[in-house]
Motif scaffolding. Structure first.
Motif, mmCIF file in Angstrom:
data_model
loop_
_atom_site.group_PDB
_atom_site.id
_atom_site.type_symbol
_atom_site.label_atom_id
_atom_site.label_comp_id
_atom_site.label_asym_id
_atom_site.label_seq_id
_atom_site.Cartn_x
_atom_site.Cartn_y
_atom_site.Cartn_z
ATOM 1 N N THR A 42 0.913 -1.223 -0.085
ATOM 2 C CA THR A 42 0.158 -0.099 -0.079
ATOM 3 C C THR A 42 0.986 1.408 0.027
ATOM 4 N N PRO A 43 0.733 2.218 -0.981
ATOM 5 C CA PRO A 43 1.393 3.305 -0.965
ATOM 6 C C PRO A 43 1.460 4.117 0.356
ATOM 7 N N ARG A 44 2.661 4.565 0.809
ATOM 8 C CA ARG A 44 2.470 5.586 1.921
ATOM 9 C C ARG A 44 2.302 6.974 1.715
ATOM 10 N N GLY A 45 2.998 7.291 0.422
ATOM 11 C CA GLY A 45 3.220 8.420 0.152
ATOM 12 C C GLY A 45 4.583 8.980 0.065
ATOM 13 N N ALA A 46 5.080 10.171 -0.737
ATOM 14 C CA ALA A 46 6.225 10.383 -0.751
ATOM 15 C C ALA A 46 7.300 10.714 0.589
ATOM 16 N N VAL A 47 6.703 11.596 1.260
ATOM 17 C CA VAL A 47 7.382 12.074 2.531
ATOM 18 C C VAL A 47 7.471 10.806 3.437
ATOM 19 N N PRO A 48 6.426 10.006 3.839
ATOM 20 C CA PRO A 48 6.428 8.921 4.575
ATOM 21 C C PRO A 48 7.432 7.699 4.269
ATOM 22 N N ASN A 49 7.467 7.882 2.770
ATOM 23 C CA ASN A 49 8.531 6.776 1.784
ATOM 24 C C ASN A 49 9.836 7.115 2.483
ATOM 25 N N THR A 64 4.016 16.453 7.377
ATOM 26 C CA THR A 64 2.870 17.486 7.266
ATOM 27 C C THR A 64 3.269 18.318 6.290
ATOM 28 N N LEU A 65 4.669 18.255 5.644
ATOM 29 C CA LEU A 65 4.966 19.087 4.758
ATOM 30 C C LEU A 65 5.136 18.539 3.356
ATOM 31 N N PRO A 66 4.233 17.801 2.620
ATOM 32 C CA PRO A 66 4.555 17.010 1.520
ATOM 33 C C PRO A 66 5.468 17.583 0.286
ATOM 34 N N HIS A 67 5.415 18.928 0.067
ATOM 35 C CA HIS A 67 5.889 19.528 -0.629
ATOM 36 C C HIS A 67 7.420 20.010 -0.586
ATOM 37 N N ALA A 68 7.376 20.438 0.858
ATOM 38 C CA ALA A 68 8.582 21.217 1.424
ATOM 39 C C ALA A 68 9.499 20.389 2.417
ATOM 40 N N ALA A 69 9.236 19.104 2.674
ATOM 41 C CA ALA A 69 9.643 18.416 3.714
ATOM 42 C C ALA A 69 11.293 18.444 3.433
ATOM 43 N N ASP A 70 11.631 18.399 2.211
ATOM 44 C CA ASP A 70 13.097 18.313 1.977
ATOM 45 C C ASP A 70 13.913 19.724 2.383
ATOM 46 N N TRP A 71 13.269 20.762 2.191
ATOM 47 C CA TRP A 71 13.603 22.157 2.462
ATOM 48 C C TRP A 71 14.012 22.363 4.010
ATOM 49 N N HIS A 72 12.868 21.775 4.517
ATOM 50 C CA HIS A 72 12.856 21.832 6.134
ATOM 51 C C HIS A 72 13.722 21.124 6.592
ATOM 52 N N MET A 73 14.111 19.848 6.135
ATOM 53 C CA MET A 73 15.128 18.868 6.551
ATOM 54 C C MET A 73 16.537 19.572 6.460
ATOM 55 N N TRP A 74 16.710 20.006 5.241
ATOM 56 C CA TRP A 74 18.105 20.709 4.976
ATOM 57 C C TRP A 74 18.239 21.784 5.753
ATOM 58 N N ALA A 75 17.452 22.832 6.114
ATOM 59 C CA ALA A 75 17.644 23.769 6.960
ATOM 60 C C ALA A 75 17.934 23.063 8.398
ATOM 61 N N GLU A 118 2.389 25.790 0.374
ATOM 62 C CA GLU A 118 3.349 25.030 1.275
ATOM 63 C C GLU A 118 4.660 25.895 1.480
ATOM 64 N N ARG A 119 4.876 26.453 0.502
ATOM 65 C CA ARG A 119 6.229 27.142 0.736
ATOM 66 C C ARG A 119 6.220 28.203 1.815
ATOM 67 N N TYR A 120 5.208 28.746 1.993
ATOM 68 C CA TYR A 120 4.981 29.656 3.106
ATOM 69 C C TYR A 120 4.695 29.208 4.458
ATOM 70 N N SER A 121 3.723 28.072 4.362
ATOM 71 C CA SER A 121 3.603 27.339 5.430
ATOM 72 C C SER A 121 4.817 26.617 6.115
ATOM 73 N N ALA A 122 5.823 26.162 5.362
ATOM 74 C CA ALA A 122 7.099 25.739 5.647
ATOM 75 C C ALA A 122 7.932 26.584 6.208
ATOM 76 N N LEU A 123 7.864 28.035 5.642
ATOM 77 C CA LEU A 123 8.748 28.963 5.845
ATOM 78 C C LEU A 123 8.625 29.276 7.424
ATOM 79 N N GLU A 124 7.335 29.356 8.153
ATOM 80 C CA GLU A 124 7.330 29.598 9.507
ATOM 81 C C GLU A 124 8.117 28.534 10.305
ATOM 82 N N HIS A 125 7.958 27.091 9.903
ATOM 83 C CA HIS A 125 8.782 26.269 10.459
ATOM 84 C C HIS A 125 10.359 26.609 10.355
#
Length: 296
Positions: free
Chosen positions: A71-78, A181-192, A230-237
């Motif tokens: 069953t697919p988990r989704g990109a970030v869970p994977n 919770t950040l499907p498109h920006a999880a990588d940005w958040h992680m690298w920061a 999501e870019r602006y949502s992730a920005l606050e994180h």
């Protein structure tokens, strides 16, 4: 009995319905690490229906393990499932439709000779679905070296393409997993978060390729504008990682960069004849400009 030797390298490849591209991805890795006993190569299949195990059987040479989910988990869970499989000192998360160019792993090995590194990354060439070259990412340290301004730059915008990034296992252990919770920006958040944890080394060579195509998760989010929302949502994180006194300036920079990014997406979609998507991105360019003006 001695404990098993820890691999130097863990290359973990998240894959979902990209078996055609996975062939090239595996070949690019096997050409560099296929004969090294200190490397593990793992494909983590997220419920694909295009039989990626056959690609692994054909091109893995008995050196590639496949971990499959029905069953697919989704990109970030994977992505997080990938990290759970890795046992090496250096972890390379390589999308199943991206690839590395000759010399990538040797260059990263040399970078990690620098004591105390949290991570290292290189310049990246963007390619289309047919591997035609598009843009190349910027140079941050001429000739290569520790990127002193990494955290402040990453606090305003993502500057790192995932296939170019190698993270020390101790760093992932310290900063935790990707934020699901950040499907498109999880990588940005992680690298920061990685840059906040320790030094990041920039390899001044184009040694990775990032594929841009209509079936990708990023492309679907560009069509709806979710990429910008999501870019602006992730920005606050991300801004929580830097001192309070610099956050207003970084918000302005982030909004200006968001405007530039949305305009670039608008031009790209117009050239491709995708008028609806172009209109969505143009709308986000206008909103971003307004954010930048109000933050000034």
């Amino acid at each position: 009995m001695k404990p098993p030797r820890r691999p130097r390298w863990s290359v973990v490849i998240p894959a979902h319905n990209c078996a055609h591209y996975l062939t090239w991805t595996l070949q690019s890795v096997m050409g560099q690490l296929g004969c090294r006993s200190d490397a593990e190569i793992i494909v983590v299949d997220d419920g694909s229906t295009d039989r990626p195990h056959e690609v692994v059987d054909r091109f893995g040479g008995g050196r590639v393990t496949i971990v499959r989910s029905d069953t697919p988990r989704g990109a970030v869970p994977n992505f997080n499932h990938c990290l759970a499989q890795a046992s090496g000192e250096l972890i390379h998360l390589l999308h199943g439709d991206d690839l590395v160019l000759p010399g990538f792993y040797d260059a990263m090995d040399r970078a990690f000779e620098t004591p105390g590194l949290a991570a290292a990354f290189c310049r990246t060439q963007h390619v289309d679905s047919h591997s035609n070259p598009m843009a190349v990412t910027r140079r941050y340290v001429h000739g290569g070296g520790v990127w002193g301004g990494a955290l402040m730059a990453l606090a305003a915008s993502n500057r790192i393409s995932t296939p170019s990034m190698v993270v020390h296992a101790d760093t992932y252990a310290a900063v935790g997993t990707f934020d699901e919770t950040l499907p498109h920006a999880a990588d940005w958040h992680m690298w920061a978060r990685v840059a906040a944890h320790g030094p990041v080394y920039f390899v001044d060579q184009v040694l990775a390729q990032y594929r841009v195509h209509e079936a990708s998760d990023s492309s679907s989010r560009i069509r709806t504008g979710a990429n910008m929302a999501e870019r602006y949502s992730a920005l606050e994180h991300v801004l929580k990682l830097v001192p309070r006194n610099v956050r207003p300036r970084l918000r302005r920079s982030a909004a200006a960069l968001g405007c530039y990014y949305a305009l670039r997406m608008t031009r790209r979609q117009l050239r491709a004849g995708n008028l609806g998507t172009a209109a969505v991105q143009a709308g986000w360019a206008a909103r971003s400009l307004r954010r930048a003006v109000l933050a000034a």
